[in-house]
Design a protein around this motif. Structure first.
Motif, PDB file in Angstrom:
ATOM      1  N   UNK A   1       1.114  -0.864   0.189  1.00 49.18           N
ATOM      2  CA  UNK A   1       0.223   0.104  -0.276  1.00 49.18           C
ATOM      3  C   UNK A   1       0.923   1.127  -0.144  1.00 49.18           C
ATOM      4  N   UNK A   2       0.381   2.629  -0.910  1.00 53.04           N
ATOM      5  CA  UNK A   2       1.198   2.995  -0.653  1.00 53.04           C
ATOM      6  C   UNK A   2       0.056   4.347  -0.038  1.00 53.04           C
ATOM      7  N   UNK A   3       1.197   5.245   0.383  1.00 48.90           N
ATOM      8  CA  UNK A   3      -0.393   6.439   1.013  1.00 48.90           C
ATOM      9  C   UNK A   3       0.180   8.458   0.516  1.00 48.90           C
ATOM     10  N   UNK A   4      -0.277   8.887  -0.525  1.00 51.91           N
ATOM     11  CA  UNK A   4       0.413   9.818  -0.766  1.00 51.91           C
ATOM     12  C   UNK A   4      -0.669  11.076  -1.287  1.00 51.91           C
ATOM     13  N   UNK A   5      -0.556  12.330  -1.434  1.00 51.38           N
ATOM     14  CA  UNK A   5      -0.869  13.375  -2.056  1.00 51.38           C
ATOM     15  C   UNK A   5      -2.395  13.009  -2.542  1.00 51.38           C
ATOM     16  N   UNK A   6      -3.417  13.261  -2.668  1.00 51.27           N
ATOM     17  CA  UNK A   6      -4.141  13.674  -3.807  1.00 51.27           C
ATOM     18  C   UNK A   6      -3.838  13.932  -4.827  1.00 51.27           C
ATOM     19  N   UNK A   7      -4.457  14.221  -5.900  1.00 47.38           N
ATOM     20  CA  UNK A   7      -4.506  15.445  -7.153  1.00 47.38           C
ATOM     21  C   UNK A   7      -6.033  15.078  -8.315  1.00 47.38           C
ATOM     22  N   UNK A   8      -5.772  16.261  -8.749  1.00 45.88           N
ATOM     23  CA  UNK A   8      -7.327  16.060  -9.760  1.00 45.88           C
ATOM     24  C   UNK A   8      -7.240  15.183 -10.360  1.00 45.88           C
ATOM     25  N   UNK A   9      -6.555  14.506 -10.649  1.00 48.54           N
ATOM     26  CA  UNK A   9      -7.398  12.711 -11.020  1.00 48.54           C
ATOM     27  C   UNK A   9      -7.820  11.750 -10.012  1.00 48.54           C
ATOM     28  N   UNK A  10      -7.395  11.956  -8.766  1.00 48.53           N
ATOM     29  CA  UNK A  10      -8.239  11.362  -8.045  1.00 48.53           C
ATOM     30  C   UNK A  10      -9.710  11.407  -7.022  1.00 48.53           C
ATOM     31  N   UNK A  11     -10.589  12.453  -8.046  1.00 53.55           N
ATOM     32  CA  UNK A  11     -10.991  13.173  -7.037  1.00 53.55           C
ATOM     33  C   UNK A  11     -12.328  12.283  -7.579  1.00 53.55           C
ATOM     34  N   UNK A  36     -12.610  23.153  -2.044  1.00 53.01           N
ATOM     35  CA  UNK A  36     -12.523  24.444  -2.756  1.00 53.01           C
ATOM     36  C   UNK A  36     -12.918  25.834  -1.590  1.00 53.01           C
ATOM     37  N   UNK A  37     -12.220  25.765  -0.322  1.00 52.98           N
ATOM     38  CA  UNK A  37     -12.783  26.430   1.105  1.00 52.98           C
ATOM     39  C   UNK A  37     -11.224  27.022   0.879  1.00 52.98           C
ATOM     40  N   UNK A  38     -11.350  27.980   2.396  1.00 57.10           N
ATOM     41  CA  UNK A  38      -9.762  28.037   2.218  1.00 57.10           C
ATOM     42  C   UNK A  38      -9.249  28.147   3.225  1.00 57.10           C
ATOM     43  N   UNK A  39     -10.348  26.739   4.038  1.00 57.72           N
ATOM     44  CA  UNK A  39      -9.526  25.712   5.023  1.00 57.72           C
ATOM     45  C   UNK A  39      -8.971  24.311   4.640  1.00 57.72           C
ATOM     46  N   UNK A  40      -9.057  24.120   2.831  1.00 59.13           N
ATOM     47  CA  UNK A  40      -8.517  23.179   2.306  1.00 59.13           C
ATOM     48  C   UNK A  40      -6.585  22.912   2.446  1.00 59.13           C
ATOM     49  N   UNK A  41      -6.072  22.480   2.607  1.00 63.81           N
ATOM     50  CA  UNK A  41      -4.461  22.573   2.372  1.00 63.81           C
ATOM     51  C   UNK A  41      -4.266  20.845   1.585  1.00 63.81           C
ATOM     52  N   UNK A  42      -3.712  21.439   0.697  1.00 63.47           N
ATOM     53  CA  UNK A  42      -3.877  20.658  -0.553  1.00 63.47           C
ATOM     54  C   UNK A  42      -2.801  18.828   0.428  1.00 63.47           C
ATOM     55  N   UNK A  43      -1.745  19.604   1.191  1.00 60.75           N
ATOM     56  CA  UNK A  43      -0.795  18.572   1.755  1.00 60.75           C
ATOM     57  C   UNK A  43      -1.433  17.681   2.317  1.00 60.75           C
ATOM     58  N   UNK A  44      -2.695  18.069   2.767  1.00 62.69           N
ATOM     59  CA  UNK A  44      -3.601  17.190   3.791  1.00 62.69           C
ATOM     60  C   UNK A  44      -4.569  16.432   3.612  1.00 62.69           C
ATOM     61  N   UNK A  45      -4.793  16.339   1.829  1.00 57.52           N
ATOM     62  CA  UNK A  45      -5.678  15.143   1.138  1.00 57.52           C
ATOM     63  C   UNK A  45      -4.542  14.449   0.753  1.00 57.52           C
ATOM     64  N   UNK A  46      -5.036  13.088   1.864  1.00 53.94           N
ATOM     65  CA  UNK A  46      -3.840  11.958   1.189  1.00 53.94           C
ATOM     66  C   UNK A  46      -5.551  10.596   0.594  1.00 53.94           C
TER      67      UNK A  46
END
Length: 171
Positions: A1-11, A36-46
């Motif tokens: 198993x691998x854990x990584x940051x989500x990309x647009x292709x993963x939505x 889409x909010x100001x609360x979003x941190x891309x590096x913490x969507x895994x």
């Protein structure tokens, strides 16, 4: 198993994981709104992947704790965390949590709040938030509303009411 940051292709796959895990669209829609909010941190969507298949997802977003003196303390919300039903109870959720907490520390966040299962999250160090005098904005039992200091004294001089992004009101 691998854990990584989500990309647009993963939505789309992340939407499906959340929908299947929760048996409804609410959490999946919440993820889309939070992105889409100001609360979003891309590096913490895994995402957790097995081969090329996304089997799990975890999201940490910015929240504030409105202290009794009206000052604000920045924190993170862990929500939602989802694993495809056929891959549940195999440790994937736990690995997502550990990886996410490590990434949050790396990004210098000081604490995390979770509304979750009272017997699951304490394995990762979460304790009832009421021990820090932190209250939920929702009517929930105190034992399911928990906090974790990511650094020593990460919640020192913090007390009051958690303020979630408005997107959480859709769930």
């Amino acid at each position: 198993m691998n854990i990584r940051q989500e990309t647009k292709n993963d939505f789309n796959a992340v939407f499906e994981v959340n929908k299947l895990a929760f048996g409804q669209d609410s959490e999946a829609n919440l993820v889309e709104l939070l992105r889409q909010s100001e609360a979003f941190i891309p590096q913490l969507s895994l995402v957790a992947t097995l081969g090329n298949k996304i089997v799990g997802h975890i999201l940490f977003t910015k929240i504030q704790i409105i202290n009794d003196d009206k000052s604000e303390t920045d924190s993170l919300a862990l929500a939602p965390m989802a694993v495809r039903p056929e891959f549940q109870n195999k440790g994937i959720g736990g690995q997502l949590i550990k990886h996410g907490l490590d990434k949050a520390r790396e990004l210098q966040h000081k604490s995390v709040i979770v509304l979750g299962h009272e017997h699951y999250y304490p394995k990762f160090g979460f304790i009832p938030a009421e021990k820090y005098y932190i209250k939920s904005p929702y009517e929930v039992p105190t034992n399911v509303f928990m906090a974790l200091e990511l650094v020593t004294d990460g919640l020192k001089n913090t007390n009051g009411l958690v303020k979630y992004p408005q997107e959480f009101d859709t769930v």
